[in-house]
Write a protein that holds these residues in place. Structure first.
Motif, PDB file in Angstrom:
ATOM      1  N   PRO A   1       1.670  -6.677  -3.890  1.00  0.00           N
ATOM      2  CA  PRO A   1       2.836  -7.561  -3.976  1.00  0.00           C
ATOM      3  C   PRO A   1       2.842  -8.434  -5.238  1.00  0.00           C
ATOM      4  O   PRO A   1       1.837  -9.044  -5.582  1.00  0.00           O
ATOM      5  N   ASN A   2       3.967  -8.423  -5.930  1.00  0.00           N
ATOM      6  CA  ASN A   2       4.234  -9.285  -7.091  1.00  0.00           C
ATOM      7  C   ASN A   2       3.407  -8.937  -8.329  1.00  0.00           C
ATOM      8  O   ASN A   2       3.272  -9.758  -9.239  1.00  0.00           O
ATOM      9  N   LEU A   3       2.876  -7.728  -8.382  1.00  0.00           N
ATOM     10  CA  LEU A   3       2.209  -7.248  -9.590  1.00  0.00           C
ATOM     11  C   LEU A   3       2.967  -6.038 -10.131  1.00  0.00           C
ATOM     12  O   LEU A   3       3.632  -5.323  -9.377  1.00  0.00           O
ATOM     13  N   PRO A   4       2.875  -5.777 -11.446  1.00  0.00           N
ATOM     14  CA  PRO A   4       3.601  -4.640 -12.028  1.00  0.00           C
ATOM     15  C   PRO A   4       3.166  -3.310 -11.419  1.00  0.00           C
ATOM     16  O   PRO A   4       1.982  -3.086 -11.171  1.00  0.00           O
TER      17      PRO A   4
ATOM     18  N   HIS B   1      -4.084 -10.984 -11.144  1.00  0.00           N
ATOM     19  CA  HIS B   1      -3.300 -12.018 -11.837  1.00  0.00           C
ATOM     20  C   HIS B   1      -2.589 -11.353 -13.012  1.00  0.00           C
ATOM     21  O   HIS B   1      -3.216 -10.667 -13.826  1.00  0.00           O
ATOM     22  N   ILE B   2      -1.299 -11.563 -13.097  1.00  0.00           N
ATOM     23  CA  ILE B   2      -0.454 -10.805 -14.029  1.00  0.00           C
ATOM     24  C   ILE B   2      -0.817 -11.025 -15.500  1.00  0.00           C
ATOM     25  O   ILE B   2      -0.478 -10.202 -16.362  1.00  0.00           O
TER      26      ILE B   2
ATOM     27  N   PRO C   1       6.090  -4.078   0.865  1.00  0.00           N
ATOM     28  CA  PRO C   1       5.906  -5.521   0.618  1.00  0.00           C
ATOM     29  C   PRO C   1       4.846  -6.180   1.494  1.00  0.00           C
ATOM     30  O   PRO C   1       4.364  -7.253   1.156  1.00  0.00           O
ATOM     31  N   LYS C   2       4.508  -5.565   2.634  1.00  0.00           N
ATOM     32  CA  LYS C   2       3.550  -6.209   3.530  1.00  0.00           C
ATOM     33  C   LYS C   2       2.148  -5.721   3.208  1.00  0.00           C
ATOM     34  O   LYS C   2       1.795  -4.568   3.455  1.00  0.00           O
ATOM     35  N   LEU C   3       1.329  -6.619   2.646  1.00  0.00           N
ATOM     36  CA  LEU C   3      -0.006  -6.274   2.178  1.00  0.00           C
ATOM     37  C   LEU C   3      -0.840  -5.656   3.301  1.00  0.00           C
ATOM     38  O   LEU C   3      -0.914  -6.213   4.406  1.00  0.00           O
ATOM     39  N   PHE C   4      -1.444  -4.512   3.003  1.00  0.00           N
ATOM     40  CA  PHE C   4      -2.339  -3.770   3.893  1.00  0.00           C
ATOM     41  C   PHE C   4      -1.617  -3.068   5.050  1.00  0.00           C
ATOM     42  O   PHE C   4      -2.255  -2.335   5.809  1.00  0.00           O
ATOM     43  N   HIS C   5      -0.326  -3.268   5.193  1.00  0.00           N
ATOM     44  CA  HIS C   5       0.409  -2.671   6.303  1.00  0.00           C
ATOM     45  C   HIS C   5       1.464  -1.650   5.866  1.00  0.00           C
ATOM     46  O   HIS C   5       1.605  -0.606   6.497  1.00  0.00           O
ATOM     47  N   SER C   6       2.227  -1.984   4.812  1.00  0.00           N
ATOM     48  CA  SER C   6       3.400  -1.186   4.457  1.00  0.00           C
ATOM     49  C   SER C   6       3.042   0.241   4.061  1.00  0.00           C
ATOM     50  O   SER C   6       2.015   0.498   3.429  1.00  0.00           O
TER      51      SER C   6
END
Length: 238
Positions: free
Chosen positions: A168-171, A143-144, A189-194
């Motif tokens: 994703p979506n964290l600094p 959580h940011i 961008p793809k969690l656990f895949h990219s």
């Protein structure tokens, strides 16, 4: 560990890695032995789902090389269900199991909190009050609101490492001024895949030069994690 970066993955039992990392004819029971021939650390996530025992950790200890290091993830009962409330005895038991089971092969203790766990002064104080400072504690937030100067100063004052994450979506910040450098690459961008590009890994390698800590690839839902780990290792050992 002094001025050493240990590079590894957050899982090893992965069918996507066959023929890419694991030889075609290598039985799956030998996969971890093969992993240990190429990496000197492993991020043990099984303890997140099931509270570990000394016997289980002794088994892992006995099948790894002398200089191998494990980072161990704190059970979700502590971080996700109880969220550090009323779990002092449970956490102490966990520390003891890690110490007795892994001995000198124990690297860091990883606390990973859920995305819903936002910052509050009470929660920060609770973390500071419960952790055992005989261990190398690393805390990962999703959580940011935890990305703030009060948290960072308090962690440094108490010898706690703020985990650097690619999530994703964290600094995207490499924190290299804490007791350890500890980075988890989850896939963006793809969690656990990219996968991460050669350019991204080169920039990372520059940032971690002459530092002390761990880099783990958790983008293991594909072949990306092992390929990224191997590429970074090649860069870092040149």
């Amino acid at each position: 560990m002094k001025n050493q970066i240990a590079i590894g993955c957050s899982s090893f039992y992965n069918r996507f890695w066959k023929n890419i990392f694991y030889p075609r004819n290598l039985p799956s029971k030998s996969w971890f032995d093969f992993y240990c021939q190429h990496f000197n650390t492993y991020e043990f996530n099984g303890s997140f789902y099931k509270f570990p025992t000394v016997r289980v950790f002794n088994n892992w200890y006995n099948k790894t090389p002398e200089s191998f290091l494990f980072s161990i993830k704190v059970p979700k009962e502590i971080t996700h269900i109880k969220k550090l409330k009323d779990c002092e005895m449970l956490l102490n038991d966990f520390y003891e199991v890690c110490k007795e089971g892994m001995k000198e092969k124990l690297g860091a203790i990883l606390f990973q909190f859920p995305p819903s766990y936002n910052f509050s002064k009470q929660r920060l104080d609770n973390i500071i009050g419960l952790l055992n400072y005989d261990f190398q504690n690393v805390v990962e937030f999703r959580h940011i609101t935890w990305w703030n100067d009060e948290v960072w100063k308090t962690f440094k004052d108490n010898n706690i490492t703020f985990c650097s994450v690619s999530y994703p979506n964290l600094p995207v910040t490499i924190f290299n001024d804490f007791p350890l450098l500890y980075i988890r690459f989850h896939g963006v961008p793809k969690l656990f895949h990219s996968s991460y590009s050669t350019e991204q890994l080169h920039d990372l390698n520059e940032a971690i030069h002459s530092k002390n800590g761990f880099v783990y690839f958790n983008n293991t839902a594909s072949e990306a994690g092992i390929l990224n780990a191997l590429e970074l290792k090649r860069m870092h050992t040149k």
